[in-house]
Design an enzyme around this catalytic site. Structure first.
Site, PDB file in Angstrom:
ATOM      1  N   SER A  51      30.633 -24.491 -47.254  1.00 47.83           N
ATOM      2  CA  SER A  51      31.156 -25.801 -46.842  1.00 47.83           C
ATOM      3  C   SER A  51      32.261 -26.197 -47.815  1.00 47.83           C
ATOM      4  O   SER A  51      32.319 -25.677 -48.941  1.00 47.83           O
ATOM      5  CB  SER A  51      30.025 -26.839 -46.918  1.00 47.83           C
ATOM      6  OG  SER A  51      30.527 -28.151 -46.793  1.00 47.83           O
ATOM      7  N   TYR A  71      22.959 -30.712 -51.470  1.00 49.52           N
ATOM      8  CA  TYR A  71      23.788 -29.993 -50.485  1.00 49.52           C
ATOM      9  C   TYR A  71      24.949 -29.287 -51.197  1.00 49.52           C
ATOM     10  O   TYR A  71      25.206 -28.103 -50.962  1.00 49.52           O
ATOM     11  CB  TYR A  71      24.300 -30.981 -49.437  1.00 49.52           C
ATOM     12  CG  TYR A  71      25.014 -30.327 -48.274  1.00 49.52           C
ATOM     13  CD1 TYR A  71      24.294 -29.711 -47.248  1.00 49.52           C
ATOM     14  CD2 TYR A  71      26.402 -30.319 -48.199  1.00 49.52           C
ATOM     15  CE1 TYR A  71      24.941 -29.106 -46.178  1.00 49.52           C
ATOM     16  CE2 TYR A  71      27.061 -29.719 -47.134  1.00 49.52           C
ATOM     17  CZ  TYR A  71      26.329 -29.110 -46.123  1.00 49.52           C
ATOM     18  OH  TYR A  71      26.975 -28.510 -45.070  1.00 49.52           O
TER      19      TYR A  71
HETATM   20  P1  NAD Z   1      23.411 -28.289 -36.802  1.00 45.94           P
HETATM   21  O1  NAD Z   1      22.386 -29.182 -37.387  1.00 45.94           O
HETATM   22  O2  NAD Z   1      24.103 -28.676 -35.550  1.00 45.94           O
HETATM   23  O3  NAD Z   1      22.790 -26.829 -36.598  1.00 45.94           O
HETATM   24  C1  NAD Z   1      22.014 -26.221 -37.600  1.00 45.94           C
HETATM   25  C2  NAD Z   1      20.964 -25.327 -36.943  1.00 45.94           C
HETATM   26  O4  NAD Z   1      20.217 -24.720 -38.010  1.00 45.94           O
HETATM   27  C3  NAD Z   1      19.966 -26.107 -36.071  1.00 45.94           C
HETATM   28  O5  NAD Z   1      19.824 -25.498 -34.822  1.00 45.94           O
HETATM   29  C4  NAD Z   1      18.672 -26.045 -36.857  1.00 45.94           C
HETATM   30  O6  NAD Z   1      17.511 -26.035 -36.064  1.00 45.94           O
HETATM   31  C5  NAD Z   1      18.844 -24.732 -37.620  1.00 45.94           C
HETATM   32  N1  NAD Z   1      17.979 -24.695 -38.796  1.00 45.94           N
HETATM   33  C6  NAD Z   1      17.796 -25.664 -39.720  1.00 45.94           C
HETATM   34  N2  NAD Z   1      16.874 -25.284 -40.607  1.00 45.94           N
HETATM   35  C7  NAD Z   1      16.452 -24.049 -40.230  1.00 45.94           C
HETATM   36  C8  NAD Z   1      15.494 -23.139 -40.753  1.00 45.94           C
HETATM   37  N3  NAD Z   1      14.766 -23.442 -41.842  1.00 45.94           N
HETATM   38  N4  NAD Z   1      15.305 -21.951 -40.123  1.00 45.94           N
HETATM   39  C9  NAD Z   1      16.021 -21.654 -39.012  1.00 45.94           C
HETATM   40  N5  NAD Z   1      16.937 -22.484 -38.470  1.00 45.94           N
HETATM   41  C10 NAD Z   1      17.146 -23.670 -39.076  1.00 45.94           C
HETATM   42  O7  NAD Z   1      24.483 -28.058 -37.972  1.00 45.94           O
HETATM   43  P2  NAD Z   1      25.938 -27.387 -37.970  1.00 45.94           P
HETATM   44  O8  NAD Z   1      26.908 -28.480 -38.261  1.00 45.94           O
HETATM   45  O9  NAD Z   1      26.138 -26.504 -36.811  1.00 45.94           O
HETATM   46  O10 NAD Z   1      25.803 -26.557 -39.305  1.00 45.94           O
HETATM   47  C11 NAD Z   1      25.807 -25.120 -39.334  1.00 45.94           C
HETATM   48  C12 NAD Z   1      26.155 -24.696 -40.743  1.00 45.94           C
HETATM   49  O11 NAD Z   1      27.463 -25.182 -41.060  1.00 45.94           O
HETATM   50  C13 NAD Z   1      25.228 -25.291 -41.821  1.00 45.94           C
HETATM   51  O12 NAD Z   1      24.995 -24.308 -42.815  1.00 45.94           O
HETATM   52  C14 NAD Z   1      26.033 -26.444 -42.372  1.00 45.94           C
HETATM   53  O13 NAD Z   1      25.654 -26.762 -43.690  1.00 45.94           O
HETATM   54  C15 NAD Z   1      27.436 -25.878 -42.287  1.00 45.94           C
HETATM   55  N6  NAD Z   1      28.510 -26.863 -42.304  1.00 45.94           N
HETATM   56  C16 NAD Z   1      28.602 -27.826 -41.345  1.00 45.94           C
HETATM   57  C17 NAD Z   1      29.650 -28.725 -41.397  1.00 45.94           C
HETATM   58  C18 NAD Z   1      29.825 -29.813 -40.364  1.00 45.94           C
HETATM   59  O14 NAD Z   1      30.674 -30.705 -40.586  1.00 45.94           O
HETATM   60  N7  NAD Z   1      29.112 -29.788 -39.253  1.00 45.94           N
HETATM   61  C19 NAD Z   1      30.601 -28.657 -42.430  1.00 45.94           C
HETATM   62  C20 NAD Z   1      30.466 -27.666 -43.383  1.00 45.94           C
HETATM   63  C21 NAD Z   1      29.422 -26.765 -43.309  1.00 45.94           C
END
Ligand code: NAD
Length: 254
Positions: free
Chosen positions: A142, A155
């Site tokens: 991130s 985080y």
């Molecule tokens: P999201 O919450 O939409 O999706 C995350 C998914 O991970 C969910 O389906 C959830 O059920 C699954 N998950 C959570 N804990 C879990 C576990 N213990 N075992 C298996 N599955 C699990 O989030 P997103 O925005 O799609 O995030 C995806 C990745 O991108 C994450 O690592 C997040 O930190 C990173 N990220 C997101 C953003 C953003 O702005 N959305 C920015 C930077 C990084």
């Protein structure tokens, strides 16, 4: 272009957001995608959407921090497809709290899901990549792994750890023809961001000010992040390993 024809790809966190977008794009380019998520409904929805478009999936409901479960999932994938070419370590959770109000168990949970989960998947997948002659890993960090962001101690620490884990794995497994890279997404329109904005007194005003922090003046769509994951996983990136790629609309360029 079918860059992943005949390839087997694992995407964790495939039930939502960025992981769902990545799984859909991999399948659209001929990949056979193992969808791993602890949210059974999310996995089913992603699987149905991909299958509806003629794609191939193996839906798996597991928690990335349960080592026995991770081991079972990898065995199931091997029994089904007999190989693993790409691992996308993408599952992650958020926590928005000042450091002094963060409980020890909350810190542990964020570090476990966001960092230890990547270690466990890698630990159980890499031996099979080594024995089959190579593979690629893409980890989701991130912009919070590169810069400080208030109310995000656990985080930020977890995502900084992902960057260093990526570099370590690239150095350790390069000699086995395994490339390991990570992406650092900027703010992306997913349920995670909806949840975080929902905690704000003025979600619309906060969204406006965060958009303005990105030089492109907007949030990313999940597919824009997923396309960078596919690039790093593909043969187009054949000499790229240990890279930390911001996909952030210029956020970290300032
Ligand atoms: P999201 O919450 O939409 O999706 C995350 C998914 O991970 C969910 O389906 C959830 O059920 C699954 N998950 C959570 N804990 C879990 C576990 N213990 N075992 C298996 N599955 C699990 O989030 P997103 O925005 O799609 O995030 C995806 C990745 O991108 C994450 O690592 C997040 O930190 C990173 N990220 C997101 C953003 C953003 O702005 N959305 C920015 C930077 C990084």
């Amino acid at each position: 272009m079918m860059r992943f024809e005949g390839k087997v790809i694992i995407v964790t966190g495939a039930g939502s957001g960025i992981g769902k977008a990545a799984a859909t794009l991999f399948a659209g380019e001929g990949g056979m995608v193992a969808l791993l998520d602890l949210d059974s409904k999310g996995v089913e929805e992603t699987s149905n959407a991909i299958t509806h478009q003629g794609g191939e999936t193996l839906p798996l409901v597991y928690d990335v921090i349960d080592e026995q479960g991770v081991s079972n999932a990898v065995e199931q994938i091997l029994q089904h497809y007999n190989r693993i070419d790409v691992l996308c370590n993408n599952a992650g959770i958020e926590l928005s709290k000042p450091l002094v109000q963060t409980e020890g168990h909350e810190w542990d949970r964020v570090l476990a899901v966001n960092l230890k989960g990547m270690f466990l998947l890698s630990k159980h997948v890499l031996p099979h990549m080594i024995s089959s002659g190579g593979g690629t890993v893409v980890n989701t960090s991130s912009i919070s792994g590169l810069l400080g962001w208030p109310d995000s101690s656990a985080y930020c620490a977890s995502k900084g750890g992902v960057i260093q884990l990526t570099r370590e794995m690239a150095v350790e497994y390069g000699p086995h023809n395994i490339r390991v890279n990570c992406i650092c997404p900027g703010t992306t329109v997913t349920p995670m961001i909806d949840r975080l904005l929902g905690l704000e007194e003025d979600p619309e005003g906060t969204a406006l000010s965060i958009r303005a922090m990105h030089p492109l003046g907007r949030f990313a769509q999940p597919e824009e992040i997923a396309r960078a994951m596919l690039f790093l996983a593909s043969e187009e990136a054949s000499f790229v390993t240990g890279a930390v790629l911001p996909v952030d609309g210029g956020y970290t360029a300032k």
